[in-house]
Write a protein that holds these residues in place. Sequence first.
Motif, short mmCIF file in Angstrom:
data_model
loop_
_atom_site.label_atom_id
_atom_site.label_comp_id
_atom_site.label_asym_id
_atom_site.label_seq_id
_atom_site.Cartn_x
_atom_site.Cartn_y
_atom_site.Cartn_z
N GLY A 182 25.24 43.17 -34.24
CA GLY A 182 26.08 44.06 -34.75
C GLY A 182 27.44 43.95 -34.52
N LEU A 183 28.05 45.03 -34.16
CA LEU A 183 29.48 45.05 -33.75
C LEU A 183 30.13 44.07 -32.58
N VAL A 184 29.20 43.89 -31.67
CA VAL A 184 29.50 42.92 -30.56
C VAL A 184 29.67 41.55 -31.13
N GLY A 185 28.60 41.35 -31.97
CA GLY A 185 28.78 40.04 -32.99
C GLY A 185 29.80 39.80 -33.56
N ASN A 186 30.38 40.81 -34.21
CA ASN A 186 31.41 40.65 -35.16
C ASN A 186 32.72 40.50 -34.14
N THR A 187 32.75 41.40 -33.29
CA THR A 187 33.74 40.81 -32.15
C THR A 187 33.95 39.74 -31.66
N LEU A 188 32.77 39.04 -31.29
CA LEU A 188 32.47 37.65 -30.78
C LEU A 188 33.12 36.64 -31.73
#
Length: 121
Positions: free
Chosen positions: A80-86
């Motif tokens: 999710g958002l963590v993947g996007n930030t990563l």
Amino acid sequence: MTQARSLSVDDPAADCPISPEALGRIARADSETLTVLVDGIPEATRARLAVYLYGRSHTHELGVRIAATCEGSTLRRAAGLVGNTLYDLSRRPYAPPSYGSHRTQTGRISLGGPRLDSRHG
């Protein structure tokens, strides 16, 4: 249809998506060897591995490097958002996290305590 469990750095129970032996080889690999090792891992698994490694302070940089081998959509599906930030982090030059540290104005720290003026002694 089974849906893969979404991983998050906030999920302390998340298991590493690869074997401990493979993880050890990846952790010890130089840049060239790392490329060869991760090329053999399916992208969805690489994305989960990147999130897993990124969520641990001692493997943070390695997680970012592995995320750089994944598409943004794959990282988003994995976390999710963590993947996007990563994904965003993996497309920039790596800067180690500061963990809130700061330097003094002069950059010097004295471990000897205050200096005593010899005129007052």
